[in-house]
Structures are given as structure tokens and as C-alpha cells.
Design a protein around this motif. Sequence first.
Motif, PDB file in Angstrom:
ATOM      1  N   SER A   1       0.799  -1.227   0.000  1.00  0.00           N
ATOM      2  CA  SER A   1       0.000   0.000   0.000  1.00  0.00           C
ATOM      3  C   SER A   1       0.825   1.267   0.000  1.00  0.00           C
ATOM      4  CB  SER A   1      -0.924   0.016   1.223  1.00  0.00           C
ATOM      5  OG  SER A   1      -0.155   0.069   2.421  1.00  0.00           O
ATOM      6  N   GLY A   2       2.092   1.179   0.387  1.00  0.00           N
ATOM      7  CA  GLY A   2       2.891   2.385   0.519  1.00  0.00           C
ATOM      8  C   GLY A   2       2.576   3.174   1.770  1.00  0.00           C
ATOM      9  N   ARG A   3       1.719   2.636   2.629  1.00  0.00           N
ATOM     10  CA  ARG A   3       1.313   3.347   3.843  1.00  0.00           C
ATOM     11  C   ARG A   3       2.184   2.980   5.045  1.00  0.00           C
ATOM     12  NH1 ARG A   3      -4.926   4.518   4.090  1.00  0.00           N
ATOM     13  NH2 ARG A   3      -5.438   4.802   1.897  1.00  0.00           N
ATOM     14  N   PHE A   4       2.999   1.941   4.895  1.00  0.00           N
ATOM     15  CA  PHE A   4       3.812   1.469   6.010  1.00  0.00           C
ATOM     16  C   PHE A   4       5.280   1.485   5.592  1.00  0.00           C
ATOM     17  CE2 PHE A   4      -0.413  -0.214   6.416  1.00  0.00           C
ATOM     18  CZ  PHE A   4      -0.703  -0.120   7.770  1.00  0.00           C
TER      19      PHE A   4
ATOM     20  N   GLY B   1       9.294   0.876   5.070  1.00  0.00           N
ATOM     21  CA  GLY B   1      10.187  -0.286   5.058  1.00  0.00           C
ATOM     22  C   GLY B   1       9.915  -1.277   3.954  1.00  0.00           C
ATOM     23  N   PHE B   2       8.671  -1.403   3.529  1.00  0.00           N
ATOM     24  CA  PHE B   2       8.337  -2.364   2.478  1.00  0.00           C
ATOM     25  C   PHE B   2       8.749  -1.803   1.115  1.00  0.00           C
ATOM     26  CE2 PHE B   2       5.306  -3.423   5.858  1.00  0.00           C
ATOM     27  CZ  PHE B   2       5.448  -4.800   5.935  1.00  0.00           C
ATOM     28  N   ALA B   3       9.144  -2.696   0.221  1.00  0.00           N
ATOM     29  CA  ALA B   3       9.590  -2.276  -1.117  1.00  0.00           C
ATOM     30  C   ALA B   3       8.847  -3.061  -2.193  1.00  0.00           C
ATOM     31  CB  ALA B   3      11.095  -2.474  -1.257  1.00  0.00           C
ATOM     32  N   PRO B   4       7.554  -2.747  -2.404  1.00  0.00           N
ATOM     33  CA  PRO B   4       6.786  -3.458  -3.432  1.00  0.00           C
ATOM     34  C   PRO B   4       7.094  -2.923  -4.822  1.00  0.00           C
ATOM     35  CG  PRO B   4       5.424  -1.753  -2.473  1.00  0.00           C
ATOM     36  CD  PRO B   4       6.754  -1.714  -1.730  1.00  0.00           C
ATOM     37  N   ALA B   5       6.647  -3.666  -5.841  1.00  0.00           N
ATOM     38  CA  ALA B   5       6.839  -3.226  -7.219  1.00  0.00           C
ATOM     39  C   ALA B   5       5.937  -2.057  -7.575  1.00  0.00           C
ATOM     40  CB  ALA B   5       6.591  -4.385  -8.182  1.00  0.00           C
ATOM     41  N   THR B   6       4.761  -2.002  -6.968  1.00  0.00           N
ATOM     42  CA  THR B   6       3.808  -0.910  -7.180  1.00  0.00           C
ATOM     43  C   THR B   6       2.835  -0.875  -6.020  1.00  0.00           C
ATOM     44  OG1 THR B   6       2.143   0.040  -8.682  1.00  0.00           O
ATOM     45  CG2 THR B   6       2.233  -2.364  -8.534  1.00  0.00           C
ATOM     46  N   THR B   7       2.225   0.275  -5.807  1.00  0.00           N
ATOM     47  CA  THR B   7       1.182   0.385  -4.780  1.00  0.00           C
ATOM     48  C   THR B   7      -0.204   0.467  -5.409  1.00  0.00           C
ATOM     49  OG1 THR B   7       1.332   2.806  -4.722  1.00  0.00           O
ATOM     50  CG2 THR B   7       2.767   1.576  -3.225  1.00  0.00           C
TER      51      THR B   7
ATOM     52  N   TYR C   1       0.605   2.875 -13.463  1.00  0.00           N
ATOM     53  CA  TYR C   1       1.246   3.572 -12.354  1.00  0.00           C
ATOM     54  C   TYR C   1       2.745   3.779 -12.579  1.00  0.00           C
ATOM     55  CZ  TYR C   1      -2.818   4.165  -9.443  1.00  0.00           C
ATOM     56  OH  TYR C   1      -4.019   4.607  -8.953  1.00  0.00           O
ATOM     57  N   ALA C   2       3.274   3.279 -13.676  1.00  0.00           N
ATOM     58  CA  ALA C   2       4.656   3.589 -14.051  1.00  0.00           C
ATOM     59  C   ALA C   2       4.844   5.079 -14.301  1.00  0.00           C
ATOM     60  CB  ALA C   2       5.048   2.805 -15.306  1.00  0.00           C
ATOM     61  N   TYR C   3       3.731   5.808 -14.501  1.00  0.00           N
ATOM     62  CA  TYR C   3       3.810   7.244 -14.769  1.00  0.00           C
ATOM     63  C   TYR C   3       3.233   8.076 -13.628  1.00  0.00           C
ATOM     64  CZ  TYR C   3       4.765   5.302 -19.335  1.00  0.00           C
ATOM     65  OH  TYR C   3       5.315   4.581 -20.357  1.00  0.00           O
ATOM     66  N   VAL C   4       2.999   7.445 -12.480  1.00  0.00           N
ATOM     67  CA  VAL C   4       2.504   8.171 -11.302  1.00  0.00           C
ATOM     68  C   VAL C   4       3.684   8.505 -10.411  1.00  0.00           C
ATOM     69  CG1 VAL C   4       1.087   8.021  -9.217  1.00  0.00           C
ATOM     70  CG2 VAL C   4       0.207   7.146 -11.397  1.00  0.00           C
ATOM     71  N   ALA C   5       3.918   9.774 -10.208  1.00  0.00           N
ATOM     72  CA  ALA C   5       5.084  10.206  -9.431  1.00  0.00           C
ATOM     73  C   ALA C   5       5.071   9.593  -8.039  1.00  0.00           C
ATOM     74  CB  ALA C   5       5.107  11.732  -9.331  1.00  0.00           C
ATOM     75  N   GLY C   6       6.213   9.040  -7.651  1.00  0.00           N
ATOM     76  CA  GLY C   6       6.353   8.486  -6.315  1.00  0.00           C
ATOM     77  C   GLY C   6       5.981   7.028  -6.189  1.00  0.00           C
ATOM     78  N   ASP C   7       5.276   6.464  -7.162  1.00  0.00           N
ATOM     79  CA  ASP C   7       4.970   5.038  -7.083  1.00  0.00           C
ATOM     80  C   ASP C   7       6.245   4.248  -7.393  1.00  0.00           C
ATOM     81  OD1 ASP C   7       2.415   3.141  -6.978  1.00  0.00           O
ATOM     82  OD2 ASP C   7       3.851   2.285  -8.405  1.00  0.00           O
ATOM     83  N   PRO C   8       6.444   3.106  -6.736  1.00  0.00           N
ATOM     84  CA  PRO C   8       7.642   2.312  -7.034  1.00  0.00           C
ATOM     85  C   PRO C   8       7.760   1.906  -8.502  1.00  0.00           C
ATOM     86  CG  PRO C   8       6.596   1.523  -5.029  1.00  0.00           C
ATOM     87  CD  PRO C   8       5.661   2.516  -5.630  1.00  0.00           C
TER      88      PRO C   8
END
Length: 559
Positions: free
Chosen positions: A130-133, A135-141, A470-477
Motif C-alpha cells: 500500500s505504501g502506507r507502512f 520499510g516495504f519495497a513493493p513493485a507498485t502500490t 502507475y509507471a507514470y505516477v510520481a512516487g509510485d515504485p
Amino acid sequence: MTRIRSARRVGVLTIALITGMIAVLTACSGAQEPDGIDYVTDATLSTYNPATVAGSSGGALMAFTRTLTGFSYLGPDGRVVPDPDVGTATVVPGDAGRLVVRYDVNPAATFSDGSALDCDDLVLTWAANSGRFPGFAPATTAGYRDIDTVDCTDGQRSATVTFAADRPYRDWPALFGAGTLMPAHVAARAAGVGSVVGPIRARSAGTLGAIARFWNTGWDLKAGSVDEKSFPSAGPYRLTSVTRDGAVELEANPRWWGEAPQESAVTVWPRGSAGSSVLGGNDAEVIDVATGTYETTGGASDSTTTPTAGPPPAQQDPGPAVDQLVFATSGVFADPATRRAVAACVPRNRLAADFGYGADPWNLHLIGPGDVAAAELNGQYGSDFARVDIPRARGALGREITVRIGFVEPDARRAAMIAAIAESCSAAGVRVEAVPQARPTFDAGTDALIVTTGSSSAASGALDPTRDSYAYVAGDPADIDRFVDPQVSAAINRLAVSDDEELRLNLVRSVENALWTKLPALPLFATPRTRGGSSEMTAVVPGVARSGTGWNMDRWNRP
């Protein structure tokens, strides 16, 4: 919706590799292949966790869709298909403007180590993606960022997922799907707690950090036998070992509660393994690779180097994925004008003809072939870069520059693509260097990457393009080149929650106009893939999405 035909089956047993096979693969040609169905892929299997950056870009779902099941999976045409073996997802009444979904886990659902599949696994999936916590490093939120809460009592078999007000994520059935429900009890044990739910709910920094570190790297794969306590399965197959020559071995899961798999074992041969020797020895029963990955080829227009066996790639449905040249937005490409200048010397029409095997250039960033709007929109963009324009490129640059283009090795086709770009752009004063990589990244000082949809080097995409946009959403992994455009981000966020077709079409147009102006990426052509089963196999149905042909691996049968 436009129907996507399944690619016709490939007579894999007849595939012959021409001389000049990539040396790193042929060096392993004397390897002893394990028993079971041999499945040759172009995935890079460095992790068991498909939702990490390495797992997503490397195509881990190609191997583990039927090892790590979820509430849904991607079918052969890339559509989301519910998986009742795992449980049910039901929209329930909620406050106005809020999407609320109740997830009920099948009471029989059990990991292969004997632990129950429960709502803890959904809580970990949400927290990690989710990007809300921290430490986690997901491919996308994508999607998970729109969830406000996951109501779960530790160890229970149901959870209620509530989305933020006015954020009814349109592709919600894909959430908590295959490859996302990593075993939360394993992460909890690694962090020294009984359950992940409490620390996530309390945002306990120390414990949450330990859980995140394990989620990121605790499921990394290394050669040798696999400890089932750390790598349990919740599918028809379970992971048993990684061989010394790079193969991933799957065996039937005795604790699987659904219909038993047809075959007792599948050996997955990823990129960088001895997969080429399996192909060269005519031992592969199933194949799913980007055409040319394991072949030294100058392209379809070069009759002296085109592969001489197997069906012509141009006769296969390409699926939703598109090869693209992604530019860094710092360094030599910090100025959009430089990106546009170099794009003017890239021979898109020749690349499409030679390395897309006769495909037309693709001109859309957000949607791929097969999307209902693609036929109408594709011809409306990209005309400024339809042909090489050396005077424009040289005049806009005004100086000589060096551009380092990364690609995941081994990959004969993309290496040859970079060579073709280098040849064309040299006349504009652009020196192009190829940079082989283990995974697509700008961390190694590269200026551009050749990847497919979703920043992937393997099977990628889905019929619904929301996640990959989401590859073009600023700040998304997923925004690996750190492209920033507030209007583009806002439009994609609106696309993610809208089903109004007229609005969606207008939003896509606005995004494409901006992306063709600032050019963070240059779309090239539909990614050609060779996929299917040998004549002795049954139930091998080529899959066009990021799960690849492994989407129904448990139904494959060799009579």
C-alpha cells in the motif's frame, strides 16, 4: 471488448537453436535435467515473492501462479478470474462513495507446512503493497494504496476491506490475487511475533521494520533444497529446490485441498539457467519466452539470421505487453528536449519490422494491443517519431553525447535492438553503449532501459492496464525513472477509479499528449512471444498476461 485469440501452440520439441547461442547458457549444456515437465521461460527467478521489485520485473508469476494462489488469477487472455479454491470476494454495502469487499477464505485452505491460510495474510499483503507502512519495497502500490482498512481478527478466515472514500479501484478483483498472499505466519516468526496483525495495526516501528525486511528479501531464492517452513505453498504445487544449474523444481503439494495436479512435477527453467540446453536437446514440453531471447537473430528481415525452426512469431498474438525504451529523467536525459532529440534517431519502424517480426510501431504508453480503445487511439500518436530524422536529432542536441542502454541478459534480441539504435543514432552524434543487467534498473548509471510493460523483462501486463499505468505516477515504485508530472499522476489516479468510457477516453488522450511531449518512455512495438506446448502435451493454453502460460500449470498433462 476486443477478443484476444490464444496464441497457437508451438511445437516446442521441434525448436532448434542456431549456432551462436548465448555463451552463458551454452556453458551449462551438459547439465542433467531434473524429472518432470520441462517449462522454459524468460523469467528471472531470484525471489519467491512476485510482488517485490525483483519478483515483478523478473516474472516470478510465470513460475509461481499455481504455487502461491490467491482470490483470483489472470486467465489466458489476461482477464481476472475468481479462484473459489481459495475463497470468495463479495462486494457488501458500505458508506456512500466507499467500496467495501468481504473476503472469505475457504475453510480447507492450508499452506503446505500445515498452517491455515487466514486474514493475517491479507493484512500483510495490504501493508506491504500500500505504501502506507515504511520499510516495504513493493513493485507498485496500485490498488492497495486506495484501501483504508483491512478489518481482521488474528487467525480468522474472513476480512473486510474498505477502500477510501471516492476511491473504488476499478481493478479491485485483481487485488489479493495469485502471487500476492505471501505466508504471514512465516514473516511473523522471522520478526519474533505471533502474528503480523498487531504490529501492523499498532504501527510498531521496530517489529514492523523486521516484518518489512523479511517481506523484501526473506524469500530470496538460492541454490539448494528449500525449507518448506520458510517457503510454504498454498497451491497445487510446492517449491522444493533450486538446482545448481538454475532450475526451479516444483512438486505436487500433498496438502492441496483442490483438484490434484495432472503431473507430479514441473521444472521451471528461467533466464540464465541451463534452459537453452533443454531447448537445444528438444527436451522442453512447454515454452513461454520473448521471441529471440535464446536465439542470435538480426531480425525477421534478415534471412541469414532469422530462426529456422518453430512457427513465425508474427503469427502469434502478442498480448498486452509492449517493448519500450524508458529514459532516465536525470543525467543526460534530465531535459525532455534531449529525450525527444534521441528519440528522433531511434529507428522505430525498422525495430518493429525486424524485432517485432513485422509488427507496426506501437504508439501508446497506457494501453496495449487488445484494449478496446487501442485501435482508435494508436494511429493518433507518435507521428513525430515514425521515421528517423537525423538532422532534427543532431540539431536539437547540438553536441555529442553518450547514452548507456540497459537490458536484462541473456537476451539476443534486445542486444541486437540496441546495436540497431547505436548504428542509427551515431549519425546524430549519439554514442550508444549496451549495458547488460541482472534486472532492469537505473541504479547502475544507465541512461535508458529496454523493457516491456510493467518495467519487466519477462511475461507482463494484463487486459486491464490500470496496474501498469502507475509507471507514470510520481512516487509510485513502478515509476522507475522518477518521472514527475502532477497532471499525469492526477489523470491516472482518476482512470483507476472510473468506469465511464467517455471520461476514460478523454483522460487517456490527455495523458498520451503529455507523455509524448515530455517523453519519459518511447513505445516501440508489441512484445513478440513464443509460447505453447509440444505435441505430446495437453491442456497447455498460452497465457498473454504476466502470469504467462503457467496460469493453468496444474492442468498440463503428458499422457
